[in-house]
Design a protein around this motif. Structure first.
Motif, PDB file in Angstrom:
ATOM      1  N   SER A   1       1.891  -2.591  14.881  1.00  0.00           N
ATOM      2  CA  SER A   1       3.185  -2.413  14.244  1.00  0.00           C
ATOM      3  C   SER A   1       3.066  -2.939  12.819  1.00  0.00           C
ATOM      4  O   SER A   1       2.033  -3.476  12.428  1.00  0.00           O
ATOM      5  N   ASP A   2       4.136  -2.807  12.055  1.00  0.00           N
ATOM      6  CA  ASP A   2       4.095  -3.124  10.636  1.00  0.00           C
ATOM      7  C   ASP A   2       5.026  -4.301  10.342  1.00  0.00           C
ATOM      8  O   ASP A   2       6.236  -4.173  10.494  1.00  0.00           O
ATOM      9  N   ASP A   3       4.450  -5.434   9.976  1.00  0.00           N
ATOM     10  CA  ASP A   3       5.246  -6.631   9.658  1.00  0.00           C
ATOM     11  C   ASP A   3       5.830  -7.310  10.899  1.00  0.00           C
ATOM     12  O   ASP A   3       6.896  -7.925  10.822  1.00  0.00           O
ATOM     13  N   HIS A   4       5.173  -7.192  12.026  1.00  0.00           N
ATOM     14  CA  HIS A   4       5.685  -7.817  13.250  1.00  0.00           C
ATOM     15  C   HIS A   4       5.252  -9.288  13.321  1.00  0.00           C
ATOM     16  O   HIS A   4       4.089  -9.591  13.567  1.00  0.00           O
TER      17      HIS A   4
ATOM     18  N   ILE B   1      -0.915  -8.027   3.372  1.00  0.00           N
ATOM     19  CA  ILE B   1      -0.078  -6.945   2.869  1.00  0.00           C
ATOM     20  C   ILE B   1      -0.559  -5.631   3.499  1.00  0.00           C
ATOM     21  O   ILE B   1      -1.728  -5.507   3.869  1.00  0.00           O
ATOM     22  N   CYS B   2       0.393  -4.674   3.606  1.00  0.00           N
ATOM     23  CA  CYS B   2       0.201  -3.497   4.477  1.00  0.00           C
ATOM     24  C   CYS B   2      -1.139  -2.770   4.323  1.00  0.00           C
ATOM     25  O   CYS B   2      -2.016  -2.869   5.174  1.00  0.00           O
ATOM     26  N   ALA B   3      -1.253  -1.970   3.258  1.00  0.00           N
ATOM     27  CA  ALA B   3      -2.410  -1.082   3.146  1.00  0.00           C
ATOM     28  C   ALA B   3      -3.743  -1.840   3.079  1.00  0.00           C
ATOM     29  O   ALA B   3      -4.709  -1.428   3.735  1.00  0.00           O
TER      30      ALA B   3
ATOM     31  N   SER C   1      -0.380  -6.621  14.519  1.00  0.00           N
ATOM     32  CA  SER C   1       0.437  -6.170  13.391  1.00  0.00           C
ATOM     33  C   SER C   1      -0.454  -6.173  12.161  1.00  0.00           C
ATOM     34  O   SER C   1      -1.493  -6.831  12.159  1.00  0.00           O
ATOM     35  N   ASP C   2      -0.076  -5.440  11.110  1.00  0.00           N
ATOM     36  CA  ASP C   2      -0.922  -5.458   9.905  1.00  0.00           C
ATOM     37  C   ASP C   2      -0.859  -6.802   9.183  1.00  0.00           C
ATOM     38  O   ASP C   2      -1.688  -7.101   8.355  1.00  0.00           O
ATOM     39  N   GLN C   3       0.133  -7.606   9.490  1.00  0.00           N
ATOM     40  CA  GLN C   3       0.194  -9.028   9.132  1.00  0.00           C
ATOM     41  C   GLN C   3       1.443  -9.608   9.738  1.00  0.00           C
ATOM     42  O   GLN C   3       2.258  -8.879  10.299  1.00  0.00           O
ATOM     43  N   GLY C   4       1.610 -10.939   9.583  1.00  0.00           N
ATOM     44  CA  GLY C   4       2.830 -11.587  10.048  1.00  0.00           C
ATOM     45  C   GLY C   4       3.964 -11.413   9.053  1.00  0.00           C
ATOM     46  O   GLY C   4       3.881 -10.584   8.136  1.00  0.00           O
TER      47      GLY C   4
ATOM     48  N   ASP D   1       9.610 -11.204   4.001  1.00  0.00           N
ATOM     49  CA  ASP D   1       8.336 -10.678   3.469  1.00  0.00           C
ATOM     50  C   ASP D   1       7.111 -11.525   3.876  1.00  0.00           C
ATOM     51  O   ASP D   1       7.164 -12.222   4.872  1.00  0.00           O
ATOM     52  N   LYS D   2       6.002 -11.375   3.151  1.00  0.00           N
ATOM     53  CA  LYS D   2       4.683 -11.813   3.635  1.00  0.00           C
ATOM     54  C   LYS D   2       3.850 -12.366   2.469  1.00  0.00           C
ATOM     55  O   LYS D   2       4.259 -13.257   1.790  1.00  0.00           O
ATOM     56  N   ARG D   3       2.602 -11.964   2.297  1.00  0.00           N
ATOM     57  CA  ARG D   3       1.734 -12.210   1.133  1.00  0.00           C
ATOM     58  C   ARG D   3       1.088 -13.598   1.052  1.00  0.00           C
ATOM     59  O   ARG D   3      -0.091 -13.706   0.786  1.00  0.00           O
TER      60      ARG D   3
END
Ligand code: CA
Length: 562
Positions: free
Chosen positions: A38-41, A78-80, A358-361, A371-373
């Motif tokens: 999933s994305d940002d889970h 971060i996503c990509a 997930s692609d990140q937390g 957000d993330k990063r």
């Protein structure tokens, strides 16, 4: 002529059949791979990790069948870039996908290409976010860029771009199940990448959850009102605070006309754009259901807002954020359940490796953020649950330092393939086969690049061990941060200059240097990525979504002077 082609065809089929047969003899147990991402889970929103916010009984099933990693992390949050690291098994500075701005370099070799060449049937459904199509797939249907929650468009391999009516999480699952049922070949092992858009911003849940989730309340994290006093400029200057940076319309779903009535200015000019982009896509039936729930939210807000203090607003925004974010998770969990049920009912469990990640937390109000990063836990760590039913010991928890860097080599080893020597991870197969104790790694490397850009999180690289994080923020600052992970679990205090940590600081510096050497990263490479990025921004005349442009104007002025 006809006869010739027919016999050629027959010969080809026979050749292919015997080739497959040989492959099967050579690798009798090559497992299928179902990679769910999933994305940002945030791991805080999976009940196998933490059940204060939501129950996710279906995702938790994977942990019951296998292993839950409590220290899994990404190399660049971060996503990509995370997706590029997963597919290539290489750090961002090697595969070139350091941020979300430039397309993925498709000359990279990815693990799905290698599996495909070795006889795997391959399919990808959902979000990739690469700026180009995936290589090595027999079938794919992917969202363009971020995609949308309602009535989404999909780029397909065979039919161009198609728009499908409905809710994105359900649709991606329908595609996945349809492929398993109708397109899967019984004589080949398969790789299935099932990739959710949810719970990415702007968090639109499925119609069936509107009423339930818009009326729930959730416990606040202890650091919701973090004032960043124990850390330096990077934490203070980031633009991801729930109160000051979140958008009232696009994120909190306050109608633009209500904002106007209350005299609330948009947090940025994106505000109403995001609202229209998502809510504006709904068909009249979806919109009517949405309005039925969200008009109540808006009415209550209208009454409460005039007497709200800043603290009240922060608390209100946290609740609003969690309602929508967790509402999208509810659908992810339900749909993961549909796929697991299918695998069970069709005898596919025994020889299938199942991964949920997930692609990140993501920050769910910790440090006052969304957000993330950053390399702080909530975004540096990512959920990871893995099982190879029948082979993996059940219900294991591991605090091993595993990363998204490790997936490619894991799946190649599972398929009995030798990984290219320039891949930089380490196979997680020992964990899947009950030999996790043999697995050794005492530190991981992290490097975040996308700055100056939306959310304004400064460039930084770090070494992370089970006990410490040593971080260097660079470019328009030069700050070191040392976090004591055991004694400061909320990561509120930089102890870099504390004499009590002098010895550990020196050791970590040495370890960081050797990690950078091991992975081939250095300041010349970092400078090259800075130059490329600033050239790009100057060409675009853009501040890439940053709110505070004074800092950026100064960066460009300084650049012209030098
Ligand atoms: Ca993401």
């Amino acid at each position: 002529m006809h006869k010739v082609s027919l016999s050629l065809l027959v010969l080809t089929v026979i050749a292919q059949f015997s080739c497959n047969q040989k492959e099967t003899e050579r690798h009798p147990t090559r497992p299928n791979i179902v990679f769910i991402m999933s994305d940002d889970h945030a791991y805080q929103a999976i009940s196998a990790y933490d059940n204060r916010l939501i129950e996710t009984p279906n995702i938790d099933r994977i942990a019951k069948m296998g292993i839950l990693f409590t220290n899994a992390s990404v190399t660049n949050s971060i996503c990509a870039p995370s997706r590029a690291t997963i597919l290539t098994g290489k750090h961002s500075h090697i595969n070139g996908k350091v941020d979300n701005h430039f397309p993925f370099d498709t000359t990279n070799i990815t693990f799905p290409q290698l599996l495909h060449e070795a006889g795997y049937q391959t399919a990808m459904f959902g979000k990739l976010h690469f700026g180009n199509n995936p290589k090595g797939f027999d079938q794919f249907k992917i969202l363009p860029g971020q995609g949308t929650y309602y009535n989404p468009d999909f780029i397909t391999k065979d039919e161009g771009t198609v728009r499908i009516e409905g809710y994105v999480t359900d649709i991606i699952t329908d595609m996945t199940l349809n492929w398993l049922e109708n397109d899967r070949k019984e004589d080949q092992p398969f790789l299935l990448m099932y990739l959710h858009k949810a719970p990415h911003r702007e968090w639109l849940m499925a119609e069936r959850h509107f009423e339930d989730f818009t009326t729930r309340t959730f416990p606040e994290p202890p650091t919701l009102f973090d004032d960043y006093s124990g850390r330096g400029r990077p934490a203070r200057e980031a633009e991801m605070n729930l109160l000051t940076d979140m958008h009232w319309a696009g994120d909190s779903k306050i109608y633009p006309e209500v904002m106007q009535e209350l005299g609330i200015k948009g947090t940025s000019d994106w505000d109403e754009g995001a609202f229209d982009r998502e809510v504006g896509r709904m068909n009249p039936t979806q919109r009517a259901k949405w309005d039925a729930a969200y008009s109540v939210v808006n009415e209550e807000f209208k009454k409460a807002y005039p007497s709200m203090s800043k603290e009240d607003q922060m608390k209100w925004r946290y609740q609003r954020y969690m309602q929508d974010y967790l509402g999208t998770i509810q659908s992810v969990d339900e749909n993961v359940g549909r796929v697991l049920d299918y695998l069970e009912e069709n005898g596919l469990m025994e020889n299938t490796i199942i991964v949920y990640t997930s692609d990140q937390g993501f920050y769910l109000g910790e440090h006052g953020w969304y957000d993330k990063r950053f390399v702080y836990n909530e975004s540096f760590k990512t959920p990871l649950l893995m099982a190879w039913p029948g082979k993996t010991p059940q219900g294991v928890r591991s605090d091993a330092l595993v990363q998204n860097l490790d997936f490619a080599q894991t799946f190649l080893e599972a398929a009995d393939l030798v990984a290219p020597t320039d891949m930089q991870g380490q196979s997680l197969m020992p964990f899947l086969t009950g030999k996790g104790d043999e697995w050794q790694r005492d530190a991981v490397y992290y490097h975040y690049y996308e700055y100056p850009s939306i959310h304004m999180v400064k460039r930084h690289y770090a070494i992370i061990t089970k006990d410490y994080k040593l971080v260097h923020y660079y470019f328009d600052t030069d700050e070191w941060e040392l976090i004591d992970r055991q004694n400061d679990p909320y990561e509120l205090k930089n102890v870099y200059k504390d004499p009590a940590y002098a010895e550990i600081r020196a050791t970590l510096h040495k370890q960081l240097d050797s990690l950078r050497e091991k992975y081939g990263d250095n300041s010349q490479i970092s400078q090259r990525y800075i130059d490329e990025y600033l050239d790009f921004l100057e060409e675009q005349g853009s501040y890439a979504g940053a709110k505070d442009t004074t800092l950026l104007k100064k960066i460009f002025q300084d650049r012209r002077k030098n």
